[in-house]
Structure formats: C-alpha cells, structure tokens
Scaffold this active site. Structure first.
Site, PDB file in Angstrom:
ATOM      1  N   LYS A  71       0.829  -1.215   0.000  1.00  0.00           N
ATOM      2  CA  LYS A  71       0.000   0.000   0.000  1.00  0.00           C
ATOM      3  C   LYS A  71       0.863   1.264   0.000  1.00  0.00           C
ATOM      4  O   LYS A  71       0.647   2.200  -0.778  1.00  0.00           O
ATOM      5  CB  LYS A  71      -0.921  -0.024   1.224  1.00  0.00           C
ATOM      6  CG  LYS A  71      -1.621   1.270   1.524  1.00  0.00           C
ATOM      7  CD  LYS A  71      -2.599   1.646   0.435  1.00  0.00           C
ATOM      8  CE  LYS A  71      -2.870   3.134   0.467  1.00  0.00           C
ATOM      9  NZ  LYS A  71      -4.165   3.504  -0.003  1.00  0.00           N
ATOM     10  N   CYS A  97      -2.914  11.219   1.381  1.00  0.00           N
ATOM     11  CA  CYS A  97      -2.296   9.935   1.010  1.00  0.00           C
ATOM     12  C   CYS A  97      -0.941  10.143   0.361  1.00  0.00           C
ATOM     13  O   CYS A  97       0.095   9.831   0.933  1.00  0.00           O
ATOM     14  CB  CYS A  97      -3.229   9.198   0.058  1.00  0.00           C
ATOM     15  SG  CYS A  97      -4.918   9.153   0.663  1.00  0.00           S
TER      16      CYS A  97
HETATM   17  N1  SAJ Z   1      -1.240  15.202  -8.739  1.00  0.00           N
HETATM   18  C1  SAJ Z   1      -0.314  15.866  -9.533  1.00  0.00           C
HETATM   19  N2  SAJ Z   1      -0.022  15.355 -10.775  1.00  0.00           N
HETATM   20  C2  SAJ Z   1      -0.613  14.215 -11.234  1.00  0.00           C
HETATM   21  C3  SAJ Z   1      -1.546  13.544 -10.420  1.00  0.00           C
HETATM   22  C4  SAJ Z   1      -1.833  14.055  -9.176  1.00  0.00           C
HETATM   23  O1  SAJ Z   1       0.245  16.899  -9.141  1.00  0.00           O
HETATM   24  O2  SAJ Z   1      -0.320  13.822 -12.361  1.00  0.00           O
HETATM   25  C5  SAJ Z   1      -1.580  15.738  -7.414  1.00  0.00           C
HETATM   26  C6  SAJ Z   1      -3.073  15.999  -7.225  1.00  0.00           C
HETATM   27  O3  SAJ Z   1      -3.446  17.245  -7.778  1.00  0.00           O
HETATM   28  C7  SAJ Z   1      -3.219  15.943  -5.720  1.00  0.00           C
HETATM   29  C8  SAJ Z   1      -2.193  14.864  -5.333  1.00  0.00           C
HETATM   30  O4  SAJ Z   1      -1.318  14.731  -6.440  1.00  0.00           O
HETATM   31  O5  SAJ Z   1      -2.862  17.161  -5.105  1.00  0.00           O
HETATM   32  C9  SAJ Z   1      -2.781  13.512  -4.978  1.00  0.00           C
HETATM   33  O6  SAJ Z   1      -3.855  13.210  -5.840  1.00  0.00           O
HETATM   34  P1  SAJ Z   1      -4.000  11.808  -6.596  1.00  0.00           P
HETATM   35  O7  SAJ Z   1      -5.174  11.898  -7.470  1.00  0.00           O
HETATM   36  O8  SAJ Z   1      -2.709  11.437  -7.220  1.00  0.00           O
HETATM   37  O9  SAJ Z   1      -4.185  10.744  -5.417  1.00  0.00           O
HETATM   38  P2  SAJ Z   1      -5.129  10.653  -4.104  1.00  0.00           P
HETATM   39  O10 SAJ Z   1      -4.318  11.109  -2.937  1.00  0.00           O
HETATM   40  O11 SAJ Z   1      -6.447  11.297  -4.317  1.00  0.00           O
HETATM   41  O12 SAJ Z   1      -5.365   9.064  -4.026  1.00  0.00           O
HETATM   42  C10 SAJ Z   1      -4.246   8.194  -3.915  1.00  0.00           C
HETATM   43  C11 SAJ Z   1      -4.417   7.017  -4.902  1.00  0.00           C
HETATM   44  N3  SAJ Z   1      -3.176   6.260  -4.992  1.00  0.00           N
HETATM   45  C12 SAJ Z   1      -2.648   5.897  -6.171  1.00  0.00           C
HETATM   46  O13 SAJ Z   1      -3.138   6.192  -7.234  1.00  0.00           O
HETATM   47  C13 SAJ Z   1      -1.417   5.072  -6.122  1.00  0.00           C
HETATM   48  C14 SAJ Z   1      -5.576   6.119  -4.432  1.00  0.00           C
HETATM   49  O14 SAJ Z   1      -5.658   4.972  -5.265  1.00  0.00           O
HETATM   50  C15 SAJ Z   1      -5.374   5.692  -2.984  1.00  0.00           C
HETATM   51  O15 SAJ Z   1      -6.448   4.887  -2.510  1.00  0.00           O
HETATM   52  C16 SAJ Z   1      -5.313   6.962  -2.138  1.00  0.00           C
HETATM   53  O16 SAJ Z   1      -4.168   7.730  -2.568  1.00  0.00           O
HETATM   54  C17 SAJ Z   1      -5.177   6.567  -0.684  1.00  0.00           C
HETATM   55  O17 SAJ Z   1      -6.179   6.699   0.060  1.00  0.00           O
HETATM   56  O18 SAJ Z   1      -4.125   6.069  -0.272  1.00  0.00           O
END
Ligand code: SAJ
Length: 406
Positions: free
Chosen positions: A201, A255
C-alpha cells in the site's frame, strides 16, 4: 454482522457498499455529530454516486452508532497521520480503535485494518495491544490488513472494480475476508501476509509521489530554459515504456503527500529518492509564488490585492481541502508576512481561509490576475470568464492566448 469503525472518506463508502450488497453492517464513529448527521440522512462529504449508494444502504438496513458492536468482524478505517518531525506513522487513532474493539469483541473475532499504515505497524503497535489485553493473536483474535485503494472523485467505481490486497497471518482467515470483500468487489483479490500488504500500500502511493515529483522537477528545468514541459511529457509518454504524470502546484490530500514519509521516517539512510521527491513536491507552492512574483514584475503589477487563487481543494472535483497546495501556498505567504491572496473554490462552501469568496463573479471582479490551482471541471467550464485576465495556469487546462504556465 460487520462493524465498520470510522465513517470518514474510506469507512463510510465501504460500509455503504457492503450494506447494499447484502451484508448486515453497523457503522461506528466516536464523533456523535457525524453519527447523528448520518442517521438524519445527511452525508458529510461530496463524492460521485455517494448519495445513491447511501440511499441503497439505508434501504438495506445499515445502522450508524457511536457504540462499538458485539460481533465477529470489525473493519477499522480511521486516520493515520504522520509525525511531522520524525516522519513516522502516528498510530494513535488505530490503537485507540483496537482498544475499543477489544473491550467488546468476543473471542475468535477478526479485526481488519483498512487504514494505511507503515510496514511493521501491526507487529510494533497493534499486536502488543492485543497481547497486553490478555488475548493471543492468531487464535483469540485474528488480524487482517486490507488496505484501501480507492481514489477520491471516483471512489464508488473503484470500490467495485479495483483489485485488492488482503494480508493475514493465516491463509484461511485471509480467504474468509476475501469472500467478504468479494460480495461487492469485482477486481482480483490477492491474499498475502500482513507485512507484504502493509508495504504494498505504501509503495503504491510512493510510486505515484515519485512520478509526480519527476514531472514537477521537469517543470522547473523547462521553466529555467523556457521549454514546454507539457509537450515534452506528452511526446515522451508516446514511448511504450514511459508514463510520466503531470506537474502541478503541489501535492495534497491525505495519502500521496503523507504515506511516502513513512518510508523516509523508518529508513532515513535508505529512502533517498523518496525523501528528495517529497521535498520536490512540497516545494511546488513556493515555486508558484515565485512564478506569481516574476509575472508581476514582467507585467508591472504592484497591487497584490488584485490577485486571486482559483481552487482550494487538494485536487479536482472533490471538496476535500486536506494538505491542499492552495493551503500550503497560503501558509508559505503567511510565513513571509505577505498579505493573503483572494481565494475561490466552487466546491468549498465553508469559510476556511481569509479573503475567501463564495461567488465566482464577485471573485473575478475583484482581481486582474488569476492563478488556476485546481482543475475542477467547473473551472474548465467557466474558462471563458477569464479572457480579460492575466492567467497563471498551473494545470495546463486553459486555452486562452497569452496564458502563463508553471
Ligand atoms: N497530482 C499531480 N499530478 C498528477 C496527479 C496528481 O500533481 O499527475 C496531485 C493531485 O493534484 C493531488 C495529489 O497529487 O494534489 C494527490 O492526488 P492523486 O489523485 O494522485 O491521489 P489521491 O491522494 O487522491 O489518491 C491516492 C491514490 N493512490 C494511487 O493512485 C497510487 C488512491 O488509489 C489511494 O487509494 C489513495 O491515494 C489513498 O487513500 O491512499
């Protein structure tokens, strides 16, 4: 009956999903206000499809209570913050929940931990609590780790379709919990040991954090020599083995901006790439502030009060503001004693920062320079309203000529 402990962003949808797939569920939370809201039919956060799922679970008989239930299966889904100084996981909420479960559960009960925890947390913190209560793990109490994987904004779909991991001491216990999740989960469910489940995870979220950090570092390199980072990433991603994520104004949420620190905290001399990646992501709100300052110089703007941040949540199409890049940017401004910029977010109705607007037109009338901090669909829809403004687009979603990028 399954007693789901913790009715937040993960616990609530999981409880609702199980209830609407024929399992008897009681959701428990120590926050009595939250329990009363749910019993009155009010959901406490916005998520696509959650209202319909809630209605279906209520018709199926789900109950909400602040009392822990006497039953044979518990799913613990409470927050796991990290200690900002040591970077290690702070298991206080999980430990408190386990103690409350132990106070009521019968011998033979299974406790499933869904909360994200750092590798070794169950051995270091959870087993001792159980053993100290006079019960033996593996016979009196069965421990399972079933980390959640759903992404806010698409939680309901992902609950139904994502593959899952179940970590258990005993394969037959793991299989039993796999059957429980199979009641709704159409993805593949792998059964492994607890330590592997804990590690997978955290590694998944770390992989994403490092990939985003790489994109953010590329954005800085490209800014330095005036290259188009988005075009470069787009072309690189046409290679069959390259998949770079997108740069942005920072990484928020509870996360991706938190879990990788667990590895840095536990393995400080080994987790070097992870440490640097997290620092790179954390530097992005300051990078946005520098971009604002250089655009102000270029355009001869002196009045900071005519600048606004469009978007306050941690990412698009959710109302969750935890660790959001906009909040990080505002904190940084405050540390430099600068006046707080104006802020508006279509998803945030509560007042959570100074200078926050609740009406888009009033917000736009009060500024000349807008910084797009979140790529909400609603912001994309209202893009035409920005055509007479100076725009810094931190997500490359704006097609207005002359727009500035990271
Ligand atoms: N972000 C970027 N660039 C990207 C993608 C995201 O800057 O290309 C930023 C987003 O804007 C945000 C942050 O990253 O601020 C996190 O957003 P996210 O959409 O990447 O992820 P979370 O935190 O909403 O959800 C993640 C997911 N993990 C993965 O994809 C590996 C989700 O599947 C998990 O269940 C979740 O963390 C968790 O609860 O752990």
């Amino acid at each position: 009956m399954v007693n789901v402990i913790g009715l937040g962003y993960i616990g609530l949808p999981t409880a609702l999903m199980m209830a609407s797939h024929g399992i008897e569920v009681v959701g428990t939370d120590y926050n009595e206000g939250l329990v009363s809201s749910l019993n009155a039919g009010h959901i406490t956060f916005k998520e696509t499809g959650l209202v319909e799922l809630f209605e279906s679970a209520v018709s199926a008989g789900i109950r909400f209570s602040s009392e822990y239930q006497i039953t044979d299966t518990y799913i613990v889904s409470v927050p796991t913050p990290y200690d900002k100084f040591s970077k290690k996981v702070d298991p206080c909420f999980v430990v408190a929940a386990i103690k409350s479960v132990l106070a009521v559960c019968p011998t033979g009960a299974t406790i499933v931990i869904e909360s994200t925890i750092s590798p070794g947390t169950i051995d270091r913190y959870i087993r001792p609590v159980i053993e100290n209560s006079g019960r033996r793990t593996g016979c009196d109490i069965q421990l399972v780790h079933a980390p959640e994987r759903i992404i806010p904004g698409n939680m309901i779909y992902e609950l139904l379709h994502n593959n899952r991991t179940i970590g258990a001491d005993d394969v037959s216990v793991g299989e039993r919990i796999r059957n429980l999740y199979s009641s709704f989960c159409q993805g593949e469910i792998v059964v492994t040991d607890i330590r592997t489940a804990e590690m997978t995870k955290v590694v998944e979220n770390t992989f994403r954090a490092v990939n985003i950090a790489f994109a953010n570092e590329l954005a800085k390199i490209c800014r330095h020599d005036n290259m188009d980072v988005y075009e470069i990433i787009r072309i690189c991603n046409m290679h069959p083995r390259v998949n770079i994520l997108q740069p942005g104004p920072g990484v928020g949420g509870h996360c991706i901006s938190v879990d990788p620190w667990f590895l840095v905290g536990d393995y400080p001399s080994l987790a070097k790439v992870i440490d640097e990646s997290m620092k790179t992501n954390d530097s992005m709100p300051d990078f946005v502030l520098q971009r604002i300052a250089s655009i102000m110089d270029e355009r001869g703007i002196t009045n900071i009060s005519r600048i606004g941040l469009y978007g306050l949540t941690y990412k698009e199409n959710v109302d969750d503001c935890r660790e959001s890049p906009t909040l990080q940017l505002i904190d940084s401004q405050k540390r430099h004693l600068a006046p707080v910029l104006k802020v508006y977010d279509p998803f945030v109705e509560r007042d959570i920062v100074d200078n926050q607007y609740h009406n888009l037109d009033e917000f736009l009338n009060s500024i000349d320079f807008v910084v797009i901090m979140v790529k909400h669909d609603e912001i994309k829809k209202n893009m035409y309203k920005l055509k007479n403004k100076i725009v810094l687009d931190c997500h490359n979603i704006c097609d207005i000529p002359g727009v500035y990028h990271l």
